[in-house]
Design a protein around this motif. Sequence first.
Motif, short mmCIF file in Angstrom:
data_model
loop_
_atom_site.label_atom_id
_atom_site.label_comp_id
_atom_site.label_asym_id
_atom_site.label_seq_id
_atom_site.Cartn_x
_atom_site.Cartn_y
_atom_site.Cartn_z
N ARG A 120 0.82 -1.21 0.00
CA ARG A 120 0.00 0.00 0.00
C ARG A 120 0.86 1.27 0.00
O ARG A 120 0.42 2.33 0.45
CB ARG A 120 -0.98 0.02 1.18
N PRO A 137 -10.00 3.88 14.28
CA PRO A 137 -10.78 4.85 13.50
C PRO A 137 -12.04 5.28 14.25
O PRO A 137 -12.66 4.49 14.97
CB PRO A 137 -11.14 4.07 12.24
N LEU A 175 -4.68 9.84 8.69
CA LEU A 175 -4.59 8.47 8.19
C LEU A 175 -3.12 8.07 8.23
O LEU A 175 -2.37 8.30 7.28
CB LEU A 175 -5.15 8.38 6.77
N GLU A 177 -1.66 5.08 8.60
CA GLU A 177 -1.23 3.84 7.97
C GLU A 177 -0.91 4.09 6.50
O GLU A 177 -1.31 5.09 5.92
CB GLU A 177 -2.31 2.77 8.11
N ALA A 179 -1.33 4.13 2.77
CA ALA A 179 -2.48 4.12 1.86
C ALA A 179 -2.09 4.97 0.66
O ALA A 179 -1.78 6.15 0.81
CB ALA A 179 -3.72 4.68 2.53
N GLN A 200 -8.86 0.54 -2.38
CA GLN A 200 -8.33 0.16 -1.07
C GLN A 200 -8.23 1.37 -0.15
O GLN A 200 -8.56 1.29 1.05
CB GLN A 200 -6.97 -0.51 -1.23
N SER A 201 -7.77 2.50 -0.69
CA SER A 201 -7.64 3.70 0.12
C SER A 201 -9.00 4.22 0.57
O SER A 201 -9.16 4.66 1.71
CB SER A 201 -6.89 4.79 -0.65
N GLU A 203 -11.61 2.48 1.16
CA GLU A 203 -12.08 1.61 2.24
C GLU A 203 -11.54 2.08 3.59
O GLU A 203 -12.26 2.10 4.59
CB GLU A 203 -11.65 0.17 1.99
N ARG A 204 -10.27 2.48 3.61
CA ARG A 204 -9.67 2.97 4.85
C ARG A 204 -10.22 4.33 5.25
O ARG A 204 -10.46 4.60 6.42
CB ARG A 204 -8.15 3.01 4.70
N ARG A 207 -13.74 4.40 6.98
CA ARG A 207 -13.83 3.99 8.38
C ARG A 207 -13.90 5.19 9.31
O ARG A 207 -14.34 5.07 10.45
CB ARG A 207 -12.62 3.12 8.75
N TYR A 208 -13.44 6.35 8.82
CA TYR A 208 -13.48 7.58 9.63
C TYR A 208 -14.73 8.40 9.34
O TYR A 208 -14.97 9.39 10.03
CB TYR A 208 -12.23 8.42 9.36
#
Length: 374
Positions: A120, A137, A175, A177, A179, A200-201, A203-204, A207-208
């Motif tokens: 990632r 998150p 963020l 992590e 990404a 994918q990004s 999706e992360r 979460r917020y």
Amino acid sequence: MLEKLMQQLYQCSRCGFCRVWEWEGVESVCPTYPFTPGWESQYARGRVRLARATAEGEMEITPAMLEHVYQCTLCRNCEAHCPVGVPLGEIFHAWRVDLAAAGHNLPVHRQIAENVAEHRSLYGPRGGRKGAEVSEPRKVSVLYFPGCTTIRKARKVTKATADLLGKLGVDFAVLEEDACCGYPLYETGMVEQAKEAAQQSMERIKRYDPDIIVTTCPSCYRVFRYIYPEELGIEHGIEVLHMSQYLPELVKGKLSGLPVRVTWHDPCVLGRHLGMYEEPRELLRLVPELELVEMYSNRENAQCCGAGGGVMAAFDAISSEVAQRRLKQAADCEAAVISTSCPACLVNFQRAVSKAGLDLEVKDLVEIINEALE
């Protein structure tokens, strides 16, 4: 994709304005051409002819040809100075998409795609660690998306942004992590891989459940705001702002004096791609006692830093030479600080400043605003 642009390819008048230099405000139109052997195919006019030959099946794709294709930073300075308005940026990107679809990439760009798919991040694994330690998150008003280069190579920008948003009382999260927004893949023509990274990004990010995504990276801003919905078919419904758009109203009247002479470097994506020339300048002008001076080449004429289009990854020496030339323009206007708001520009300038032998600080826009905020 290139076949849709054949009419535009034939509009090139072969005038050579995309090669000439020493117009008023312009040292050279193509940033990399002066640091190559100088073949016709190493600046826009020759690349247009190569693109036509490729699209019409007249030319074999060779490693040497691919080097000339990918020595372009996609800065769009050639397009800005084209007298007949050929959409050169669109042409050169479409050309890369076709080449990548046929398996014609540079090895270093393929490695970047593998890094993003597996880790990632375009930089691969985090030195033996699987990833960053991140907080749980939660719903936030603002999510700061640093992007690959900021989170890995310009951590001081991530810290300055978090400090600044905290002092302003913003309900935010970072963020932290890995990404990747997908732009490094998009600009080297790997659109399908870019879309996978984008999904994918998102999706992360979701979460917020943020109301706003803010970023200090113009490429992340462009891809979230425009490329996701318009080209990749990804509708996220979240407001996206570059930090130069988000901060002015929040910091107005709150900044302390900062007696320093600063010059602004226009990142190519923020400037020629998106037309955002005045927003960062207006933000810097909010800092009392800060003296903002302009380099010889600025705004639409601004010289590229040499990092974009995958050039810094594939042609390190050329990228460094381009950066050093731009830094010398900053020194010529007697600035103490060159500021920008692009992590690729920042990193390239930081590594080039000592090679250029210049006593010049390189700072992100957010670092300066954070210093000035009481």
